[in-house]
Write a protein that holds these residues in place. Structure first.
Motif, PDB file in Angstrom:
ATOM      1  N   PHE A  15      41.216   0.252   2.415  1.00  0.00           N
ATOM      2  CA  PHE A  15      40.504   1.166   3.228  1.00  0.00           C
ATOM      3  C   PHE A  15      39.737   2.167   2.281  1.00  0.00           C
ATOM      4  CE2 PHE A  15      39.923   5.719   4.370  1.00  0.00           C
ATOM      5  CZ  PHE A  15      39.593   5.778   5.843  1.00  0.00           C
ATOM      6  N   GLU A  16      38.216   2.088   2.242  1.00  0.00           N
ATOM      7  CA  GLU A  16      37.415   2.586   1.299  1.00  0.00           C
ATOM      8  C   GLU A  16      37.212   4.205   1.729  1.00  0.00           C
ATOM      9  OE1 GLU A  16      35.790   1.447  -1.536  1.00  0.00           O
ATOM     10  OE2 GLU A  16      36.757  -0.722  -0.879  1.00  0.00           O
ATOM     11  N   PRO A  17      36.939   5.015   0.720  1.00  0.00           N
ATOM     12  CA  PRO A  17      36.793   6.355   0.966  1.00  0.00           C
ATOM     13  C   PRO A  17      35.440   6.659   1.456  1.00  0.00           C
ATOM     14  CG  PRO A  17      36.826   6.000  -1.446  1.00  0.00           C
ATOM     15  CD  PRO A  17      37.239   4.712  -0.852  1.00  0.00           C
ATOM     16  N   PHE A  18      35.398   8.032   2.166  1.00  0.00           N
ATOM     17  CA  PHE A  18      33.997   8.221   2.618  1.00  0.00           C
ATOM     18  C   PHE A  18      33.256   8.619   1.439  1.00  0.00           C
ATOM     19  CE2 PHE A  18      31.616  12.347   3.101  1.00  0.00           C
ATOM     20  CZ  PHE A  18      30.882  11.982   4.445  1.00  0.00           C
ATOM     21  N   VAL A  19      31.855   8.416   1.444  1.00  0.00           N
ATOM     22  CA  VAL A  19      30.757   8.501   0.581  1.00  0.00           C
ATOM     23  C   VAL A  19      29.569   8.934   1.323  1.00  0.00           C
ATOM     24  CG1 VAL A  19      29.415   8.002  -1.394  1.00  0.00           C
ATOM     25  CG2 VAL A  19      31.777   6.884  -1.164  1.00  0.00           C
ATOM     26  N   LEU A  20      28.849  10.139   0.979  1.00  0.00           N
ATOM     27  CA  LEU A  20      27.669  10.641   1.495  1.00  0.00           C
ATOM     28  C   LEU A  20      26.573  10.842   0.426  1.00  0.00           C
ATOM     29  CD1 LEU A  20      25.814  11.576   3.941  1.00  0.00           C
ATOM     30  CD2 LEU A  20      26.670  13.909   3.506  1.00  0.00           C
ATOM     31  N   HIS A  21      25.395   9.991   0.046  1.00  0.00           N
ATOM     32  CA  HIS A  21      24.619  10.373  -0.762  1.00  0.00           C
ATOM     33  C   HIS A  21      23.678  11.306  -0.167  1.00  0.00           C
ATOM     34  CE1 HIS A  21      26.366   6.491  -2.457  1.00  0.00           C
ATOM     35  NE2 HIS A  21      26.447   7.225  -3.504  1.00  0.00           N
ATOM     36  N   VAL A  22      23.107  12.212  -0.811  1.00  0.00           N
ATOM     37  CA  VAL A  22      22.200  13.201  -0.768  1.00  0.00           C
ATOM     38  C   VAL A  22      21.093  13.477  -1.791  1.00  0.00           C
ATOM     39  CG1 VAL A  22      21.637  15.451   0.025  1.00  0.00           C
ATOM     40  CG2 VAL A  22      23.899  14.594   0.683  1.00  0.00           C
ATOM     41  N   LEU A  23      19.943  12.831  -1.424  1.00  0.00           N
ATOM     42  CA  LEU A  23      18.878  13.030  -2.576  1.00  0.00           C
ATOM     43  C   LEU A  23      18.288  14.569  -2.551  1.00  0.00           C
ATOM     44  CD1 LEU A  23      16.765  11.653  -4.300  1.00  0.00           C
ATOM     45  CD2 LEU A  23      15.248  11.249  -2.322  1.00  0.00           C
ATOM     46  N   CYS A  24      18.469  15.329  -3.630  1.00  0.00           N
ATOM     47  CA  CYS A  24      17.865  16.471  -3.781  1.00  0.00           C
ATOM     48  C   CYS A  24      16.503  16.810  -4.253  1.00  0.00           C
ATOM     49  CB  CYS A  24      19.123  17.187  -4.494  1.00  0.00           C
ATOM     50  SG  CYS A  24      20.516  17.309  -3.840  1.00  0.00           S
ATOM     51  N   ILE A  47      27.153  14.384  -9.393  1.00  0.00           N
ATOM     52  CA  ILE A  47      25.802  14.421  -9.488  1.00  0.00           C
ATOM     53  C   ILE A  47      25.151  13.350 -10.420  1.00  0.00           C
ATOM     54  CG2 ILE A  47      23.653  16.095  -9.998  1.00  0.00           C
ATOM     55  CD1 ILE A  47      25.170  18.273  -9.414  1.00  0.00           C
ATOM     56  N   THR A  48      23.976  12.747  -9.827  1.00  0.00           N
ATOM     57  CA  THR A  48      23.427  11.633 -10.907  1.00  0.00           C
ATOM     58  C   THR A  48      22.035  12.030 -11.053  1.00  0.00           C
ATOM     59  OG1 THR A  48      25.115  10.004 -10.248  1.00  0.00           O
ATOM     60  CG2 THR A  48      23.047   9.316 -11.222  1.00  0.00           C
ATOM     61  N   VAL A  49      21.637  12.244 -12.069  1.00  0.00           N
ATOM     62  CA  VAL A  49      20.091  12.357 -12.418  1.00  0.00           C
ATOM     63  C   VAL A  49      19.133  11.029 -12.966  1.00  0.00           C
ATOM     64  CG1 VAL A  49      18.207  13.517 -13.563  1.00  0.00           C
ATOM     65  CG2 VAL A  49      20.283  14.667 -12.770  1.00  0.00           C
ATOM     66  N   GLY A  50      18.457  10.266 -12.215  1.00  0.00           N
ATOM     67  CA  GLY A  50      17.969   8.928 -12.713  1.00  0.00           C
ATOM     68  C   GLY A  50      16.853   9.051 -13.992  1.00  0.00           C
ATOM     69  N   LYS A  51      16.392   8.041 -14.464  1.00  0.00           N
ATOM     70  CA  LYS A  51      15.374   7.979 -15.339  1.00  0.00           C
ATOM     71  C   LYS A  51      14.197   8.588 -15.049  1.00  0.00           C
ATOM     72  CE  LYS A  51      17.355   3.716 -17.774  1.00  0.00           C
ATOM     73  NZ  LYS A  51      17.065   2.591 -18.053  1.00  0.00           N
ATOM     74  N   GLY A  53      14.016  11.148 -12.952  1.00  0.00           N
ATOM     75  CA  GLY A  53      14.229  12.194 -12.456  1.00  0.00           C
ATOM     76  C   GLY A  53      14.733  12.382 -10.868  1.00  0.00           C
ATOM     77  N   LYS A  54      14.919  11.397 -10.549  1.00  0.00           N
ATOM     78  CA  LYS A  54      15.703  11.524  -9.187  1.00  0.00           C
ATOM     79  C   LYS A  54      17.057  12.118  -9.107  1.00  0.00           C
ATOM     80  CE  LYS A  54      16.862   7.769  -6.899  1.00  0.00           C
ATOM     81  NZ  LYS A  54      17.045   6.423  -5.837  1.00  0.00           N
ATOM     82  N   ILE A  55      17.280  12.820  -8.372  1.00  0.00           N
ATOM     83  CA  ILE A  55      18.567  13.720  -8.388  1.00  0.00           C
ATOM     84  C   ILE A  55      19.368  13.313  -6.964  1.00  0.00           C
ATOM     85  CG2 ILE A  55      19.840  15.933  -8.445  1.00  0.00           C
ATOM     86  CD1 ILE A  55      16.948  17.173  -9.482  1.00  0.00           C
ATOM     87  N   MET A  56      20.446  12.714  -7.448  1.00  0.00           N
ATOM     88  CA  MET A  56      21.468  12.184  -6.223  1.00  0.00           C
ATOM     89  C   MET A  56      22.645  12.976  -6.328  1.00  0.00           C
ATOM     90  SD  MET A  56      21.494  10.022  -3.639  1.00  0.00           S
ATOM     91  CE  MET A  56      20.037   9.128  -3.893  1.00  0.00           C
ATOM     92  N   MET A  57      23.173  13.581  -5.243  1.00  0.00           N
ATOM     93  CA  MET A  57      24.424  14.179  -4.911  1.00  0.00           C
ATOM     94  C   MET A  57      25.193  13.394  -4.352  1.00  0.00           C
ATOM     95  SD  MET A  57      26.865  16.377  -5.060  1.00  0.00           S
ATOM     96  CE  MET A  57      28.032  16.679  -4.339  1.00  0.00           C
ATOM     97  N   ALA A  58      26.292  12.828  -4.782  1.00  0.00           N
ATOM     98  CA  ALA A  58      27.324  11.992  -3.934  1.00  0.00           C
ATOM     99  C   ALA A  58      28.553  12.904  -3.518  1.00  0.00           C
ATOM    100  CB  ALA A  58      27.765  10.732  -4.626  1.00  0.00           C
ATOM    101  N   VAL A  59      28.897  13.036  -2.248  1.00  0.00           N
ATOM    102  CA  VAL A  59      30.100  13.712  -1.639  1.00  0.00           C
ATOM    103  C   VAL A  59      30.964  12.366  -1.466  1.00  0.00           C
ATOM    104  CG1 VAL A  59      30.998  15.139   0.326  1.00  0.00           C
ATOM    105  CG2 VAL A  59      28.548  15.591  -0.736  1.00  0.00           C
ATOM    106  N   ARG A  60      32.069  12.510  -2.129  1.00  0.00           N
ATOM    107  CA  ARG A  60      33.128  11.430  -2.062  1.00  0.00           C
ATOM    108  C   ARG A  60      34.374  12.049  -1.776  1.00  0.00           C
ATOM    109  NH1 ARG A  60      30.727   9.908  -7.182  1.00  0.00           N
ATOM    110  NH2 ARG A  60      29.033   8.458  -7.077  1.00  0.00           N
TER     111      ARG A  60
END
Length: 97
Positions: A15-24, A47-51, A53-60
């Motif tokens: 059973f995999e946990p819930f994940v919601l990715h939100v681009l901020c 929070i992940t910031v890509g090369k 500058g894309k800012i991704m927030m993952a709710v897990r």
């Protein structure tokens, strides 16, 4: 159960946990969302910031489950235990909602 007995390899109930990715748009938006997620019990959020500058927030969530059922074709658990695992996984799904 018959299908499990016919498998020659290993079978794992997962059973995999819930994940919601939100681009901020802004880092402060991601930080606010991260605080809300953590305060709501989603402890594996981040929070992940890509090369570029894309800012991704993952709710897990932390609601995961991984249990071996058979090994090299040999069933290691009872049907009653599999029903128990299904019940637990369904509870975790309800908690995700």
């Amino acid at each position: 159960m018959t299908a499990l007995e016919e498998v020659a390899g290993d079978v794992v109930f997962k059973f995999e946990p819930f994940v919601l990715h939100v681009l901020c748009r802004e880092l402060q938006d991601a930080q606010l969302l991260h605080s809300v997620a953590i305060d709501s019990g989603f402890r594996n959020s981040g929070i992940t910031v890509g090369k570029k500058g894309k800012i991704m927030m993952a709710v897990r969530s932390t609601h995961c489950l991984e249990v071996p059922l058979s090994h090299m074709g040999k069933l290691m658990v009872s049907e009653e235990y599999i029903e128990f695992l299904i019940h637990i996984a369904n509870q975790k799904m309800e908690e995700n909602m």
